[in-house]
Design a protein around this motif. Structure first.
Motif, PDB file in Angstrom:
ATOM      1  N   SER A 122      43.813  44.848  45.912  1.00 48.78           N
ATOM      2  CA  SER A 122      44.932  45.432  45.780  1.00 48.78           C
ATOM      3  C   SER A 122      45.656  45.476  44.474  1.00 48.78           C
ATOM      4  O   SER A 122      46.252  46.445  43.834  1.00 48.78           O
ATOM      5  N   ARG A 123      44.777  44.357  43.626  1.00 49.64           N
ATOM      6  CA  ARG A 123      45.383  44.562  42.105  1.00 49.64           C
ATOM      7  C   ARG A 123      44.274  45.122  41.233  1.00 49.64           C
ATOM      8  O   ARG A 123      44.381  45.245  40.219  1.00 49.64           O
ATOM      9  N   GLY A 124      43.319  45.756  41.862  1.00 48.07           N
ATOM     10  CA  GLY A 124      42.392  46.635  41.085  1.00 48.07           C
ATOM     11  C   GLY A 124      40.975  45.953  40.760  1.00 48.07           C
ATOM     12  O   GLY A 124      40.279  46.747  40.020  1.00 48.07           O
ATOM     13  N   TRP A 125      40.749  45.027  41.245  1.00 46.50           N
ATOM     14  CA  TRP A 125      39.248  44.406  41.350  1.00 46.50           C
ATOM     15  C   TRP A 125      38.409  45.259  42.094  1.00 46.50           C
ATOM     16  O   TRP A 125      38.855  45.656  43.331  1.00 46.50           O
ATOM     17  N   ARG A 126      37.357  45.514  41.636  1.00 45.73           N
ATOM     18  CA  ARG A 126      36.487  46.132  42.421  1.00 45.73           C
ATOM     19  C   ARG A 126      34.897  45.330  42.504  1.00 45.73           C
ATOM     20  O   ARG A 126      34.540  45.086  41.645  1.00 45.73           O
TER      21      ARG A 126
END
Length: 284
Positions: free
Chosen positions: A279-283
């Motif tokens: 949700s905070r942008g980690w892939r």
């Protein structure tokens, strides 16, 4: 603290009579006596184990880590010795290992010959199971910092020794920031679940620069942190009240706070952290 005696020596030197030894002392290892009623510390038991070895052994392993200052070692933990013993079997409470050790791997702590920090870490990583080994190594590094490179020098020195591969796999995961074995346990769940390796002991400051809390671990880049709530959070009322007040402040600063308790399942712990990071942008 009462004196620890080798029984036959104490009688021969006139320190006690045979009657006094039997009346006022008790043997906790063969021919090694302490005053009756004395609550034995780990140091007492390590001293007794060394005396049992006729002063030839080196205190090693978990007991050595405790003598170097590591926490989370029970007073009744087995005393590990490096000792070329001729006895068929050491007495209960002593683990004797007939292993090689060089002079530069021995130091003195509390009047006892003890393995150095590097040698203690070398033994912990080889003789303990993975999770327990990393927790013990975390505690040792927190108490008395050492470098993995110092330990790897010994791994090369004893290349064919038992458990060297296990040690080499554990060392990169050691982090002296862990304040308890359960924090190590939680960190390994994240690492084994293929999440980014979390940073430990992250200070979080309020907008006015006041330190709100140093959290157990997290991923600062994504403003996701994780706290292990141990028993003190349940039994310590001031701690409980402090949590109620501080955690919302941290969340208002934009952090997601993952709170983990002993009863949580590994799958759920990992799933929540993964969802928060994504949700905070980690892939992945």
């Amino acid at each position: 603290m009462g004196e620890i005696h080798v029984g036959t020596e104490a009688i021969a030197n006139g320190i006690v009579t045979r009657y006094e030894l039997a009346r006022w002392y008790r043997a906790f290892y063969p021919n090694v006596h302490a005053p009756r009623g004395q609550l034995l510390t780990l140091h007492d038991r390590a001293m007794g184990a060394w005396l049992w070895s006729k002063r030839r052994a080196i205190v090693a392993g978990v007991a050595a880590s405790a003598l170097h200052g590591a926490e989370w070692v029970d007073a009744d933990s087995p005393i590990e010795l490096i000792y070329q013993h001729t006895h068929s079997r050491p007495p209960p409470g002593i683990v004797a290992r007939n292993e090689r050790i060089a002079d530069d791997e021995i130091t003195c702590v509390g009047g006892l010959p003890v393995t150095t920090l590097a040698r203690t870490a070398f033994d912990l990583g080889r003789h303990q199971r993975r999770g327990a080994a990393i927790a013990r190594l975390d505690a040792l590094m927190r108490a008395a910092p050492f470098t993995p490179e110092e330990v790897l020098v010994l791994a090369k020195r004893y290349r064919g020794a038992r458990g060297v591969k296990r040690l080499a796999a554990a060392l990169p995961l050691v982090d002296g920031g862990a304040a308890s074995p359960r924090e190590t346990w939680l960190r390994l769940i994240y690492v084994d679940g293929e999440l980014p390796k979390p940073t430990t002991q992250i200070p979080i400051y309020d907008t006015d620069g006041t330190l709100l809390r140093t959290v157990d671990m997290g991923w600062e880049e994504f403003k996701v942190v994780s706290e292990y709530d141990g028993d003190q959070h349940r039994t310590d009322r001031p701690q409980y009240v402090k949590d109620l007040r501080v955690i919302p402040k941290i969340e208002r600063l934009g952090y997601i706070v993952e709170r983990v308790i002993k009863e949580d399942r590994r799958y759920d712990i990992l799933r929540r952290a993964r969802e928060s990071l994504v949700s905070r942008g980690w892939r992945p």
